[in-house]
Design a protein around this motif. Structure first.
Motif, PDB file in Angstrom:
ATOM      1  N   GLU A 102      -1.843   7.721  -2.442  1.00  0.00           N
ATOM      2  CA  GLU A 102      -1.604   7.838  -3.890  1.00  0.00           C
ATOM      3  C   GLU A 102      -2.896   8.128  -4.650  1.00  0.00           C
ATOM      4  O   GLU A 102      -2.850   8.414  -5.843  1.00  0.00           O
ATOM      5  CB  GLU A 102      -0.959   6.548  -4.405  1.00  0.00           C
ATOM      6  N   SER A 127      -0.829  13.199  -7.173  1.00  0.00           N
ATOM      7  CA  SER A 127       0.490  12.600  -7.422  1.00  0.00           C
ATOM      8  C   SER A 127       1.617  13.533  -6.979  1.00  0.00           C
ATOM      9  O   SER A 127       2.581  13.107  -6.328  1.00  0.00           O
ATOM     10  CB  SER A 127       0.630  12.266  -8.911  1.00  0.00           C
ATOM     11  N   GLU A 128       1.469  14.815  -7.309  1.00  0.00           N
ATOM     12  CA  GLU A 128       2.495  15.799  -6.910  1.00  0.00           C
ATOM     13  C   GLU A 128       2.544  15.941  -5.389  1.00  0.00           C
ATOM     14  O   GLU A 128       3.627  16.017  -4.799  1.00  0.00           O
ATOM     15  CB  GLU A 128       2.194  17.157  -7.555  1.00  0.00           C
ATOM     16  N   TYR A 130       1.622  13.729  -3.130  1.00  0.00           N
ATOM     17  CA  TYR A 130       2.142  12.491  -2.539  1.00  0.00           C
ATOM     18  C   TYR A 130       3.669  12.446  -2.651  1.00  0.00           C
ATOM     19  O   TYR A 130       4.361  12.137  -1.672  1.00  0.00           O
ATOM     20  CB  TYR A 130       1.517  11.280  -3.237  1.00  0.00           C
ATOM     21  N   ASP A 131       4.175  12.778  -3.819  1.00  0.00           N
ATOM     22  CA  ASP A 131       5.633  12.767  -4.015  1.00  0.00           C
ATOM     23  C   ASP A 131       6.311  13.807  -3.132  1.00  0.00           C
ATOM     24  O   ASP A 131       7.354  13.542  -2.521  1.00  0.00           O
ATOM     25  CB  ASP A 131       5.979  13.028  -5.489  1.00  0.00           C
ATOM     26  N   SER A 132       5.714  14.990  -3.046  1.00  0.00           N
ATOM     27  CA  SER A 132       6.307  16.083  -2.270  1.00  0.00           C
ATOM     28  C   SER A 132       6.381  15.737  -0.787  1.00  0.00           C
ATOM     29  O   SER A 132       7.424  15.901  -0.142  1.00  0.00           O
ATOM     30  CB  SER A 132       5.484  17.362  -2.473  1.00  0.00           C
ATOM     31  N   SER A 134       6.131  12.755   0.544  1.00  0.00           N
ATOM     32  CA  SER A 134       6.988  11.578   0.737  1.00  0.00           C
ATOM     33  C   SER A 134       8.450  12.001   0.851  1.00  0.00           C
ATOM     34  O   SER A 134       9.188  11.487   1.704  1.00  0.00           O
ATOM     35  CB  SER A 134       6.827  10.592  -0.422  1.00  0.00           C
ATOM     36  N   GLU A 135       8.839  12.963   0.009  1.00  0.00           N
ATOM     37  CA  GLU A 135      10.215  13.478   0.082  1.00  0.00           C
ATOM     38  C   GLU A 135      10.458  14.191   1.410  1.00  0.00           C
ATOM     39  O   GLU A 135      11.504  14.019   2.043  1.00  0.00           O
ATOM     40  CB  GLU A 135      10.480  14.434  -1.084  1.00  0.00           C
ATOM     41  N   GLU A 138      10.904  11.569   4.097  1.00  0.00           N
ATOM     42  CA  GLU A 138      12.195  10.875   4.009  1.00  0.00           C
ATOM     43  C   GLU A 138      13.329  11.715   4.595  1.00  0.00           C
ATOM     44  O   GLU A 138      14.272  11.174   5.178  1.00  0.00           O
ATOM     45  CB  GLU A 138      12.513  10.513   2.553  1.00  0.00           C
TER      46      GLU A 138
END
Length: 274
Positions: A102, A127-128, A130-132, A134-135, A138
């Protein structure tokens, strides 16, 4: 976005330790090379602090190849067992190997025989990313690691065979860089049988232990025993039992093996096998 290169010229292991020392909650490892996977497992296994949740998103073929090495795979299984590591596979990965938390994104860049970590810590970009990723993690497929955790292998060997056998197993493994069985080290079945022979254990006992703990089937142990016997590395003697066929006690059959220190057992065996 500002990009720094303050981690350039460090070994992968040093870069990984640097990130772990920052104590992130989660570290995403995206498209790691074979070497990066091995280094991560090694660093995480030896790390004395609290580990973050390590989430590895790797190419299936790369992971399979690395996990052929029992040493790496069994340590990875320990980390998975402890809830510190998750392995997932995808074919839709970037060309770079990335470490993403993060706080920072680090691209592992290889040039000739040098590896550098190019860091980006721009808040919005990180941030972008990390989110990308992480998705992506998943939605990726779980990697099925069939190798048992090393701690379980060691503990059960001590219980089922003997504490001496466990000690010898530890010494043999620690003397080896890899345990692949493809010429770059003995495989885990061969190691187990050599240790059993050194301790004059019964083939039945070591085979049952190996199957129960998840190393290999009794049939695989039997086949490997026959191969080692045919090549003169181990021998057997019959031990009568009250009911049924006699059991076979394993012994080292080669003078070089019998005279070798435990930490030399693997290298002597390998020289005899190749």
């Amino acid at each position: 976005m500002e990009t720094e290169s303050n981690l350039l010229d460090q070994e992968i292991a040093e870069i990984l330790r640097t990130v772990l020392d920052e104590a992130p909650e989660t570290m995403l490892v995206v498209n790691p090379s074979k070497d990066a996977i091995e280094q991560l497992i090694n660093v995480a296994t030896e790390y004395e602090g609290d580990l973050p949740e390590l989430r590895m998103l790797a190419q299936s073929g790369t992971l399979k190849d690395v996990m052929e090495d029992f040493i790496v795979a069994s340590n990875a299984a320990d980390l998975i067992d402890a809830g510190s590591l998750s392995l997932r596979t995808t074919d839709d990965v970037p060309s770079n190997s990335l470490l993403v938390t993060e706080e920072v994104v680090i691209a592992l860049v290889t040039a000739d025989d040098r590896v550098g970590g190019l860091t980006a810590d721009d808040t919005e970009f990180v941030s972008e990313a990390y989110d990308s990723y992480s998705e992506q993690f998943e939605s990726a497929d779980d990697f099925s690691l069939r190798t048992p955790p090393l701690s379980r292998v060691r503990d059960t060997l001590g219980d089922e065979i003997s504490p001496d056998a466990q000690h010898d197993f530890d010494e043999v493994l620690s003397s080896m860089e890899t345990a692949r069985g493809d010429g770059d080290g003995l495989d885990e079945v061969t190691i187990s049988l050599l240790v059993a022979a050194k301790n004059e254990a019964l083939l039945y006992d070591i085979s049952k232990w190996g199957e129960d703990v998840g190393i290999a089937s009794k049939a695989t142990f039997s086949r490997t025993k026959t191969k080692l016997e045919d090549m003169g590395l181990i021998g057997t003697e019959k031990v009568p039992i009250d009911v049924g066929r006699p059991r076979l006690r394993l012994k080292l059959a080669n003078d070089d093996l019998r005279n070798a220190d435990t930490d030399q057992l693997a290298s002597v065996a390998q020289s005899l096998l190749h």
